[in-house]
Each structure stands twice: as C-alpha cells, then as structure tokens.
Design an enzyme around this catalytic site. Structure first.
Site, mmCIF file in Angstrom:
data_model
loop_
_atom_site.group_PDB
_atom_site.id
_atom_site.type_symbol
_atom_site.label_atom_id
_atom_site.label_comp_id
_atom_site.label_asym_id
_atom_site.label_seq_id
_atom_site.Cartn_x
_atom_site.Cartn_y
_atom_site.Cartn_z
ATOM 1 N N SER A 1 36.535 31.401 41.608
ATOM 2 C CA SER A 1 35.798 31.721 42.801
ATOM 3 C C SER A 1 34.378 31.162 42.850
ATOM 4 O O SER A 1 33.822 31.027 43.944
ATOM 5 C CB SER A 1 35.728 33.247 42.946
ATOM 6 O OG SER A 1 35.021 33.833 41.884
ATOM 7 N N LYS B 1 25.280 32.510 42.294
ATOM 8 C CA LYS B 1 26.479 32.932 43.030
ATOM 9 C C LYS B 1 26.146 34.117 43.935
ATOM 10 O O LYS B 1 25.446 35.054 43.514
ATOM 11 C CB LYS B 1 27.572 33.322 42.028
ATOM 12 C CG LYS B 1 28.908 33.690 42.669
ATOM 13 C CD LYS B 1 29.960 33.955 41.578
ATOM 14 C CE LYS B 1 31.330 34.163 42.173
ATOM 15 N NZ LYS B 1 32.383 34.314 41.140
ATOM 16 N N SER C 1 36.949 32.312 36.980
ATOM 17 C CA SER C 1 36.063 31.847 38.055
ATOM 18 C C SER C 1 34.843 31.047 37.639
ATOM 19 O O SER C 1 34.147 30.507 38.492
ATOM 20 C CB SER C 1 35.584 33.031 38.882
ATOM 21 O OG SER C 1 36.598 33.401 39.776
HETATM 22 N N1 GLN Z 1 41.216 33.463 40.470
HETATM 23 C C1 GLN Z 1 41.223 34.736 39.823
HETATM 24 C C2 GLN Z 1 41.393 35.836 40.842
HETATM 25 O O1 GLN Z 1 41.577 35.530 41.951
HETATM 26 C C3 GLN Z 1 39.956 34.922 39.056
HETATM 27 C C4 GLN Z 1 38.821 35.254 39.912
HETATM 28 C C5 GLN Z 1 37.572 35.443 39.142
HETATM 29 O O2 GLN Z 1 37.495 35.114 37.966
HETATM 30 N N2 GLN Z 1 36.606 36.046 39.801
HETATM 31 O O3 GLN Z 1 41.345 36.980 40.517
#
Ligand code: GLN
Length: 470
Positions: free
Chosen positions: A153, A78, A177
C-alpha cells in the site's frame, strides 16, 4: 541540482560544505513535485510552507554548527502517519478533511533530527491493498512505466523516492506494504521487526502486524533513517528497545537459507533468474547457501486473510461518524453509522470489515480466528527452526514485477496473491528488506532478505555488501 544524485549522506555533505542550503534543496524537491506529480500522483498533499519553514530552521542550525542526523534533508510521509496540524486521510473519504492533532512518534523523531517534511504520500485506503488502486484519490503510477502500479500500500512513498521527489520516505508494512512497492519501484525498503519502531500515531490497520519503516535510495540511507526512528516508546506498549548492534557482518561468514516454497509455481521465470543470480553472487562472495524448506508458508496467505480482517473489523469501528472525520446527518445514531460508513469507506475496506466481523462472530470464532492463530504459531516455528541453522533467508519479494494498472483491481483474490512472499515473515514478526536486484526490461525486481528478530544490522550489512555486487 541533480536530485537523482542525492542520497541522505550526499545531501548532508553538501549542506555541511555549504554547497547549497536546505531551503535550496527543499525548493528543488518542491519544483520536481510540481513538475511531475500531477501525473505520478505519489503525493496526496504537499506542505510547501511547512517544508520551507523547517528548511529555514535547519539552515540556522547548520550555521550554528548543530549537525543532526537528518538535518535539512527533505522527506515524504505515508498519509497514514500523523503529522501535527496536517491532513491525514489514510486515502479514505471518511478522513478526507481530518487534521492530525499530534505528531506520531516517528515524526517527532524525524523532526528532532532536523528532517524537512515535504508532504503526505498516497496509499491504498487504510493501507489495505497492494497497488494504491484502493486509494480514494486515484492510483500512484510507477515511475518506471506509467501504465503500471507503484505497488502498495505504500506506493506513494516508494514512488516519491524512486522519482526523486524526496530524499527518503516513511511507509508502513502490515503484510508487505513497504517491501513490495520498494521492489516495484526499485528502491530499498525496510520492514523492521515487530516492535522495533513505535506505531504511536500510525492509523491502525492490523495491530498485531503493523510496522513503520523507511524507503531510501540505498541501504546505508535506510539504516540512517531506521536508527533515527527505532526504539521503545512509552506511547506504544508493543515497542521495545531493540538491542541492535552496529556490528558489521561479513557476507563470507554467513549461512544463507533459500526456502524452496518461495520459488514454487506461479513465480515468473525472469524474476526467479534475477533472485538466483543474487544468490550466486553471495555464494561467490563466500556465503554458504543452504537450500531449505518452510513447510507452513503455503498456509500463510489464508491465515493472514483471517487475522488481518478480524483486527481491521475491530480497529475500524472507531470511524463511526462521531469521533473522527466525515459525519453524515441522519435521524438517529444507527443511521449516522450506516450513512457515514456506507459513503465514507471504499469497497475493499468494507469487504474486510465484513469478513473480519464474520470470523470473530461467536459461532465461527473457533473455526476461523482461533484456527488461524494456531497456524500462525506453526509459521513462527518454521522460521525459528530455520534461524537455528542459517543467518538470513534470501527470496523474491513478489512473484512478478509491477503489474498493469487495472489488471488486478477487480479481482481481490489475485491482488491478495501478490503478497504471497511478503506475508509469512510478518506473521512471525520478523524483519525483512527489499533491495533492487535487477530489472526485467525497465521494471525493477527486488530481492528480499529476511532476518531473525531484531537482526536488522545483519540484514543491512549483508545488503550493503551485496549492493556493490548487483
Ligand atoms: N497488501 C496487503 C494487504 O492488503 C498488505 C498491506 C499492508 O502491508 N499494509 O493487506
């Protein structure tokens, strides 16, 4: 080479038996990326030269009989995790040309075990989002349906494994994410216990929640990667040495909790059917199923969207046009801040910085941030109580399968709701795994298995048994 067949275990076997070399295997993945990634957009950068050099080194080690855990196996990372000498953008314009000065601890560990790094994968900007649509460099498509999102994400990391562009990958999970994109793309994703894996070298989102974990084609592979990356690190004060055993738990001896709040209105009936089907299989295998309640879960989303932006507003202050990446020329210092942050950061990131700054401001701190911390404690207590009577919890990862690109992009609230089942356990620092449990048409649906702190072994041994039944 049929890349679809390569789990880490199979790749290692082939390398050991000299059926192919790591260079050949790496070239096959690089070819696959060249062929499909223009459209899929799972990668933000492909580090071909680095990958081939690492593969050559791996081949030499194999020839000399040094057979490390991930020797010669190609993976994707990532783009919020630092790989020395490579770009690390966090999918943001503000870091578009930022070169990582050192390796994250997880990268050091992968390299020590001989892994080959193919490149950096797409994410929502600064890992904020649930679809990779917040990436400054375009959304990643879902490998099962190109009109749909890969989730987020860590959408690029999930899609790269699902589309056979990498044998495994690393992502990060702050509120879902890893698990949500794993569910949308039909791969296994593990969010470890808070502190089980060092975050040194992960670009911070919300520090009381961030955790790095693997994506893999099956549970066994996820475990191999987790075992490599876990452990205490002197560079991350929140990391601990997890006393994780390698004990194999039998599904027939376990009590599985099914929290009713995770099947409340809003879940798509087809998703519920698949998850209930998985629960039934576990029951048939001898597990005791306990219907139960986690009453504070309903407040988790509201609580998260105060704590998360608050921490973001502090963590992202460092991107000021002076220390990292983009710096817009200006007349004075405050103009540098305004112009750099104004141009370099995207809408969602700005929204969270503003919400967080508001929640932490002196007049509102007690009403928002402090209150959210109190609610967080109640959520933790719910889980602690649950784990006094059950071994693990089974629930969906997401109320729906992968949604259409653009469907939620203009409505932050509906995007936030996508995380309704992945956020509560994060507030309690617990580990959770997503594994493929079925499909709606060609869209994968993931089952979420939640365990108590540092019980990744329990989660994964159950998941491994269930994998054969689903
Ligand atoms: N979708 C969640 C957010 O927008 C989690 C994001 C993540 O786990 N990095 O914060």
């Amino acid at each position: 080479m049929e890349l679809a067949d390569f789990t880490i275990k199979k790749a290692r076997e082939g390398l050991k038996n000299k059926e192919f070399s790591s260079v050949e295997l790496t070239e096959a993945y690089l070819d696959r990326i060249k062929k499909i990634d223009k459209d899929l957009n799972a990668f933000l950068s492909v580090t071909e030269e680095l990958a081939l050099t690492q593969a050559e080194q791996a081949d030499k080690k194999i020839a000399s009989g040094e057979f490390l855990e991930l020797i010669g196996v190609p993976c994707a990372i990532k783009d919020a995790i630092l790989v020395e000498g490579q770009k690390c953008t966090a999918a943001s314009k503000i870091l578009e040309n930022y070169i990582a000065p050192y390796d994250a601890t997880v990268i050091k560990k992968l390299k020590e075990q001989g892994a080959v790094i193919l490149g950096k994968t797409n994410t929502d900007e600064f890992t904020m989002g649930s679809s990779t649509e917040n990436s400054a460099f375009g959304a990643t498509k879902n490998p099962h349906d190109s009109a749909r999102v890969a989730g987020g994400s860590s959408g690029g990391s999930a899609a790269s494994v699902a589309a056979n562009e990498a044998c495994f990958s690393l992502g990060s999970d702050t509120g879902g994410s890893i698990r949500q994109p794993a569910s949308f793309c039909g791969v296994v994703g593990l969010c470890p216990t808070y502190g089980a894996v060092s975050r040194y070298g992960l670009i911070a989102h919300a520090s009381s929640l961030d955790q790095i974990g693997p994506f893999a084609k099956n549970v066994e592979d996820a475990k191999i990667v987790f075992d490599v990356i876990k452990g205490k690190d002197s560079m991350d004060a929140t990391s601990v040495e997890p006393g994780i055993s390698n004990f194999k738990f039998q599904i027939s001896n376990l009590k599985i909790g099914v929290p009713k709040e995770y099947f409340a209105k809003g879940i798509e009936p087809e998703v519920e059917k698949i998850i209930r089907g998985a629960i039934k299989k576990a029951k048939e295998a001898g597990a005791k199923i306990v219907e139960m309640s986690l009453p504070s879960s309903e407040f988790a989303l509201a609580c998260y969207y105060i704590i998360d932006p608050s921490e973001i507003s502090a963590n992202l202050a460092r991107f000021d046009g002076i220390r990292y990446g983009l710096s817009e020329p200006a007349e004075n210092l405050s103009e540098v801040y305004l112009k750099t942050r104004g141009r370099g950061l995207g809408e969602e990131v700005k929204r969270r910085i503003m919400i967080g700054t508001y929640c932490l401001s002196s007049g509102y701190y007690d009403a928002y941030y402090k209150k959210a911390q109190e609610v967080r404690e109640l959520i933790k207590q719910d889980f602690a109580k649950a784990f006094k009577t059950v071994d693990v919890l089974f629930c969906p990862v997401s109320p729906f399968p992968a949604f259409k690109i653009g469907e939620k992009a203009d409505n932050p609230m509906s995007m936030y709701l996508a995380d309704i089942y992945t956020i509560p356990l994060k507030l309690a620092g617990l580990p959770g795994l997503s594994m493929p449990a079925g499909k709606i048409g060609n869209l994968p649906v993931g089952l979420q298995i939640i365990g108590n702190h540092f019980q990744e072994d329990k989660i994964m041994s159950i998941a491994e048994q269930l994998e054969k039944m689903l």
